[in-house]
Scaffold this active site. Structure first.
Site, PDB file in Angstrom:
ATOM      1  N   CYS A   1       0.819  -1.214   0.000  1.00 32.61           N
ATOM      2  CA  CYS A   1       0.000   0.000   0.000  1.00 32.61           C
ATOM      3  C   CYS A   1       0.858   1.273   0.000  1.00 32.61           C
ATOM      4  O   CYS A   1       1.508   1.545  -1.000  1.00 32.61           O
ATOM      5  CB  CYS A   1      -1.001  -0.075   1.148  1.00 32.61           C
ATOM      6  SG  CYS A   1      -2.466   0.883   0.804  1.00 32.61           S
TER       7      CYS A   1
ATOM      8  N   HIS B   1      -3.405  -5.169   1.717  1.00 30.63           N
ATOM      9  CA  HIS B   1      -2.761  -5.402   3.020  1.00 30.63           C
ATOM     10  C   HIS B   1      -2.734  -6.883   3.388  1.00 30.63           C
ATOM     11  O   HIS B   1      -3.651  -7.364   4.061  1.00 30.63           O
ATOM     12  CB  HIS B   1      -3.523  -4.645   4.117  1.00 30.63           C
ATOM     13  CG  HIS B   1      -3.324  -3.169   4.069  1.00 30.63           C
ATOM     14  ND1 HIS B   1      -2.434  -2.502   4.873  1.00 30.63           N
ATOM     15  CD2 HIS B   1      -3.897  -2.233   3.279  1.00 30.63           C
ATOM     16  CE1 HIS B   1      -2.460  -1.214   4.599  1.00 30.63           C
ATOM     17  NE2 HIS B   1      -3.349  -1.024   3.633  1.00 30.63           N
TER      18      HIS B   1
ATOM     19  N   GLU C   1      -1.050  -8.302   5.579  1.00 28.64           N
ATOM     20  CA  GLU C   1      -0.875  -8.482   7.031  1.00 28.64           C
ATOM     21  C   GLU C   1      -2.207  -8.454   7.768  1.00 28.64           C
ATOM     22  O   GLU C   1      -2.259  -8.779   8.942  1.00 28.64           O
ATOM     23  CB  GLU C   1       0.093  -7.420   7.584  1.00 28.64           C
ATOM     24  CG  GLU C   1      -0.462  -6.012   7.749  1.00 28.64           C
ATOM     25  CD  GLU C   1      -0.626  -5.241   6.434  1.00 28.64           C
ATOM     26  OE1 GLU C   1      -0.439  -5.820   5.350  1.00 28.64           O
ATOM     27  OE2 GLU C   1      -0.968  -4.045   6.516  1.00 28.64           O
TER      28      GLU C   1
HETATM   29  N1  GLN Z   1      -3.991   6.212   0.747  1.00 29.74           N
HETATM   30  C1  GLN Z   1      -2.721   6.069   1.385  1.00 29.74           C
HETATM   31  C2  GLN Z   1      -1.645   6.888   0.690  1.00 29.74           C
HETATM   32  O1  GLN Z   1      -1.882   7.421  -0.339  1.00 29.74           O
HETATM   33  C3  GLN Z   1      -2.279   4.619   1.415  1.00 29.74           C
HETATM   34  C4  GLN Z   1      -3.245   3.829   2.242  1.00 29.74           C
HETATM   35  C5  GLN Z   1      -2.659   2.622   2.876  1.00 29.74           C
HETATM   36  O2  GLN Z   1      -1.448   2.433   2.983  1.00 29.74           O
HETATM   37  N2  GLN Z   1      -3.539   1.814   3.388  1.00 29.74           N
HETATM   38  O3  GLN Z   1      -0.586   6.996   1.183  1.00 29.74           O
END
Ligand code: GLN
Length: 206
Positions: free
Chosen positions: A87, A182, A184
């Site tokens: 992410c 994610h 995890e």
């Molecule tokens: N929306 C977040 C970003 O742009 C990332 C979200 C996440 O890591 N769950 O950094």
């Protein structure tokens, strides 16, 4: 087999959950591992593998710089140390961000030949779970997407591993593995196991 040292960049995000998954994945593979939490400059160089967690990529970018960890990660990458970014971690590993990233001058480590778009799934579907097919898995994986980014362009050296709609949500380029979701936050250790196998491959081929 020697004990593997895996570093989790622990500046923010789901650090404890990644630690837990790594413990289980190491057990499943019958490996010995030492998992370290990296908050400051100095310990990245002892790692055989590095995880950059989800969170908020703008915060992650600033903290990597203020703690002086960014250059250390780049050095590790130059030695082909496996790095998994989930992410926000994926965003920070990218060579190119979207308009917002460019406008705000958000720092990126710029290691992977991908262009990412933040929050691509929009407000309505800020967070959702869905089964996704992943290239190296024989059955679907539960993707937990939380204000997730996606890969909208990638270079010829990048292997897309999973698509959602028309965008890429998992990909690999040599030692780099990125996931828009994610892993995890599931009970499924297959992603962490895949990552640990990359770490093993590098050690065995040294
Ligand atoms: N929306 C977040 C970003 O742009 C990332 C979200 C996440 O890591 N769950 O950094």
């Amino acid at each position: 087999m020697r004990t593997l040292t895996i570093g989790i960049i622990a500046l923010q995000g789901d650090v404890a959950e990644h630690q837990n998954m790594l413990h289980n994945a190491l057990d499943n593979l019958g490996l010995k591992g030492n998992i370290i939490m990296i908050k400051h400059h100095g310990s990245v160089k002892s790692c055989d593998g590095i995880i950059l967690t989800g969170g908020e990529s703008t915060t992650l970018s600033s903290l990597l710089i203020s703690e002086g960890i960014n250059e250390e990660i780049i050095e590790a990458h130059n030695k082909r140390i496996p790095i998994m970014g989930t992410c926000a971690g994926m965003i920070v590993l990218a060579k190119e961000g979207d308009e917002q990233v460019k406008k705000t001058g958000q720092y990126l480590l710029s290691l992977m030949n991908i262009k990412v778009k933040r929050n691509i799934f929009g407000r309505q579907k800020d967070s959702f779970e869905t089964e996704i097919d992943v290239k190296f898995l024989d059955r679907p994986y539960k993707g937990v997407f939380i204000r997730a980014p996606a890969i909208v362009e990638f270079g010829s050296t990048v292997t897309p591993l999973s698509y959602m709609n028309n965008v890429v949500v998992a990909a690999e380029e040599d030692n780099l593995l990125v996931l828009a979701f994610h892993p995890e936050l599931t009970n499924d250790t297959r992603m962490h196991e895949y990552f640990l196998n990359k770490v093993l491959d590098l050690i065995e081929n040294k």
